[in-house]
Write a protein that holds these residues in place. Structure first.
Motif, PDB file in Angstrom:
ATOM      1  N   THR A 275       1.526  11.651  13.818  1.00 34.36           N
ATOM      2  CA  THR A 275       1.828  10.428  13.075  1.00 34.36           C
ATOM      3  C   THR A 275       2.697   9.492  13.902  1.00 34.36           C
ATOM      4  O   THR A 275       2.417   8.292  14.014  1.00 34.36           O
ATOM      5  CB  THR A 275       2.535  10.764  11.754  1.00 34.36           C
ATOM      6  N   LYS A 281      -0.094   4.611  12.668  1.00 36.48           N
ATOM      7  CA  LYS A 281      -1.289   3.804  12.404  1.00 36.48           C
ATOM      8  C   LYS A 281      -2.428   4.732  12.007  1.00 36.48           C
ATOM      9  O   LYS A 281      -2.960   5.485  12.820  1.00 36.48           O
ATOM     10  CB  LYS A 281      -1.651   2.973  13.640  1.00 36.48           C
ATOM     11  N   SER A 282      -2.791   4.667  10.712  1.00 39.23           N
ATOM     12  CA  SER A 282      -3.769   5.613  10.165  1.00 39.23           C
ATOM     13  C   SER A 282      -5.141   5.459  10.814  1.00 39.23           C
ATOM     14  O   SER A 282      -5.854   6.450  11.016  1.00 39.23           O
ATOM     15  CB  SER A 282      -3.877   5.433   8.650  1.00 39.23           C
ATOM     16  N   LYS A 283      -5.531   4.248  11.139  1.00 41.11           N
ATOM     17  CA  LYS A 283      -6.833   4.032  11.760  1.00 41.11           C
ATOM     18  C   LYS A 283      -6.909   4.742  13.102  1.00 41.11           C
ATOM     19  O   LYS A 283      -7.934   5.336  13.456  1.00 41.11           O
ATOM     20  CB  LYS A 283      -7.098   2.536  11.942  1.00 41.11           C
ATOM     21  N   ARG A 286      -7.465   8.492  12.487  1.00 43.36           N
ATOM     22  CA  ARG A 286      -8.841   8.832  12.086  1.00 43.36           C
ATOM     23  C   ARG A 286      -9.794   8.741  13.284  1.00 43.36           C
ATOM     24  O   ARG A 286     -10.698   9.570  13.433  1.00 43.36           O
ATOM     25  CB  ARG A 286      -9.297   7.920  10.953  1.00 43.36           C
ATOM     26  N   ALA A 372      -3.425  10.787   8.593  1.00 41.28           N
ATOM     27  CA  ALA A 372      -3.878   9.441   8.247  1.00 41.28           C
ATOM     28  C   ALA A 372      -3.863   9.230   6.737  1.00 41.28           C
ATOM     29  O   ALA A 372      -3.427   8.172   6.244  1.00 41.28           O
ATOM     30  CB  ALA A 372      -5.286   9.211   8.801  1.00 41.28           C
ATOM     31  N   ALA A 373      -4.322  10.227   5.992  1.00 43.00           N
ATOM     32  CA  ALA A 373      -4.370  10.115   4.533  1.00 43.00           C
ATOM     33  C   ALA A 373      -2.963   9.984   3.951  1.00 43.00           C
ATOM     34  O   ALA A 373      -2.744   9.216   3.000  1.00 43.00           O
ATOM     35  CB  ALA A 373      -5.087  11.326   3.946  1.00 43.00           C
ATOM     36  N   GLU A 376      -1.791   6.420   4.502  1.00 44.51           N
ATOM     37  CA  GLU A 376      -2.499   5.487   3.605  1.00 44.51           C
ATOM     38  C   GLU A 376      -2.012   5.609   2.167  1.00 44.51           C
ATOM     39  O   GLU A 376      -1.992   4.631   1.419  1.00 44.51           O
ATOM     40  CB  GLU A 376      -4.005   5.744   3.687  1.00 44.51           C
ATOM     41  N   ALA A 377      -1.623   6.833   1.770  1.00 43.34           N
ATOM     42  CA  ALA A 377      -1.153   7.050   0.401  1.00 43.34           C
ATOM     43  C   ALA A 377       0.342   6.802   0.245  1.00 43.34           C
ATOM     44  O   ALA A 377       0.871   6.851  -0.872  1.00 43.34           O
ATOM     45  CB  ALA A 377      -1.479   8.485  -0.023  1.00 43.34           C
ATOM     46  N   ASP A 392       2.461   2.895   6.590  1.00 44.12           N
ATOM     47  CA  ASP A 392       1.314   2.733   7.484  1.00 44.12           C
ATOM     48  C   ASP A 392       1.436   1.406   8.226  1.00 44.12           C
ATOM     49  O   ASP A 392       1.664   0.364   7.615  1.00 44.12           O
ATOM     50  CB  ASP A 392       0.028   2.765   6.653  1.00 44.12           C
ATOM     51  N   THR A 394      -1.032   0.232  10.399  1.00 51.69           N
ATOM     52  CA  THR A 394      -2.333  -0.088  10.981  1.00 51.69           C
ATOM     53  C   THR A 394      -2.563  -1.587  11.107  1.00 51.69           C
ATOM     54  O   THR A 394      -3.064  -2.080  12.127  1.00 51.69           O
ATOM     55  CB  THR A 394      -3.456   0.539  10.141  1.00 51.69           C
ATOM     56  N   ASP A 395      -2.207  -2.340  10.096  1.00 53.43           N
ATOM     57  CA  ASP A 395      -2.481  -3.780  10.092  1.00 53.43           C
ATOM     58  C   ASP A 395      -1.294  -4.616  10.546  1.00 53.43           C
ATOM     59  O   ASP A 395      -1.323  -5.846  10.460  1.00 53.43           O
ATOM     60  CB  ASP A 395      -2.894  -4.220   8.681  1.00 53.43           C
TER      61      ASP A 395
END
Length: 419
Positions: A275, A281-283, A286, A372-373, A376-377, A392, A394-395
């Protein structure tokens, strides 16, 4: 064919890396030639409830051959017999010092605060020209400090970290742990971790971080990154940003570690590592899971199954296509096995579980997906007796319009609720 290309490239990269970079064991020869720099070295060990590990570490530190070494244990809110066992193992050795820590302030990760407190409250650490930060589950070869200091000096570095030799006791240490290390080295290859230009990808392992004191002070030490759950990567990045030179090498037998003794602890620990290594970044996590399962899991497995299915037909092959097909599978399996063995030898990893590594790739891929999950959660991370909120990213885009880790020094804050 895909397996041959993929693992042929991997074999070339592994061979080139081991050819071009020394390991910490190579520093022994330098030390024997009198190339260890003068000055005291202090080893600081943050420890939280390590009654099962502390005596073995003390024993390995007592055996250090460096003539001016000292050791500081920073015992962080221990509720077991860590202190009593440490004192018994230390005996009357005055090179050792114990700093007791009763609380961790808000805004600090436990290990980071313990390391900083151990350093700042020890007069010996304050007067040492070199500092080493390590973990309680590590074991040092008697020549470790001499060898790494000699390499630090020879390579003109201000910061040196080591990838430790890993244990291979349980099924998951033989099956999944080599793959987990392989994936981390794919993300942060040694060839890039040791560069000092725009193509560098700095990385460090918190199990062993050796600093010149001047560099440690210049970047603010542990107090400059109080909330980091993986402070080692951030140290590597900040060393480079500050204009100092850092390096990362294989231990070559100088340092060993048993990171996790249960599958549950293995999953939780590597999930935290991945992590933070992915900059939350979850993306990215994955994508790494998919790549790992394909390259290390599916492709070699298909080559092995395909080769086994074709082998009985070898003596009855009637066409050149049948012979060629079997040859392709044999070459693919050979390149995969050769590259895997080369990786294992470089990292001193036992190869007893080699044939299970494709399965291990699916297990490690699952850890990446789970990490990643959780991001995101919005699931918080529990570690070292505390709970940390890890959003997260990612964006997230930096002010300069990039999405690169190096441009973003932001640190997450630990939640106030204790674990």
């Amino acid at each position: 064919m895909g397996c041959s290309v993929l693992w042929g490239i991997a074999l070339w990269k592994i061979t080139e890396t081991t050819r071009s970079l020394p390991n910490a064991g190579d520093g022994v020869e330098l030390a024997d030639a009198g190339q260890t720099p003068e000055g005291g070295v202090c080893v600081v060990i943050p420890a939280h409830n390590e009654e099962g590990e502390i005596a073995a570490l003390v024993s390995s530190l007592k055996g250090q051959e460096h003539p001016d070494a000292s050791f500081v244990f920073a015992l962080d809110r221990c509720t077991d017999r860590t202190r009593a066992i440490a004192e018994d193992a230390i005996g009357g050795d005055d090179r050792f010092e114990i700093v007791e820590i009763n609380e961790c302030p808000d805004g600090w990760a436990g290990k980071v605060h313990a390391a900083w407190t151990g350093f700042s409250e020890s007069k010996t650490a304050q007067s040492s020209e070199f500092l080493v930060f390590t973990d309680a589950d590590c074991r040092f070869d008697p020549r470790c400090l001499e060898a790494t200091l000699a390499l630090l000096d020879r390579r003109g570095l201000d910061f040196l970290s080591l990838h430790s030799d890993q244990s291979s006791v349980t099924w998951f240490e033989r099956c999944a742990q080599p793959v987990a290390c392989m994936e981390l080295l794919r993300q942060y290859p040694l060839s890039k971790a040791n560069r000092h230009d725009e193509n560098a990808r700095p990385f460090a392992n918190g199990q062993f971080m050796l600093f010149r004191r001047s560099a440690y002070d210049a970047i603010g030490g542990h107090s400059a990154r109080p909330a980091q759950l993986l402070e080692d990567i951030h140290f590597a990045r900040h060393v480079r940003r500050a204009g100092f030179k850092g390096g990362l090498l294989a231990s070559g037998g100088m340092l060993s570690c048993r990171m996790y003794d249960t599958w549950s602890a293995f999953r939780r620990g590597w999930k935290r590592i991945y992590t933070e290594a992915a900059n939350r970044k979850s993306k990215r996590l994955r994508t790494a899971a998919m790549r790992l399962r394909l390259a290390v899991g599916l492709v070699p497995a298909l080559a092995i199954v395909g080769g086994l299915s074709w082998w009985p037909l070898w003596n009855h092959a009637e066409t050149w296509m049948q012979v060629a097909s079997l040859a392709v599978h044999v070459i693919a399996i050979g390149l995969w096995a050769t590259a895997s063995v080369a990786f294992a030898r470089a990292g001193r990893i036992p190869i007893s579980g080699l044939m299970s590594w494709p399965f291990g790739a699916w297990l490690v891929g699952g850890i990446l997906v789970e990490a990643a999950a959780d991001l995101e959660a919005g699931t918080p991370t529990e570690w070292g007796g505390r709970i940390y909120d890890r959003p997260d990213r990612t964006d997230e885009v930096n002010q300069d319009g990039t999405n690169q880790d190096e441009a973003d020094p932001k640190q997450a804050r630990p939640a106030e609720t204790p674990a």
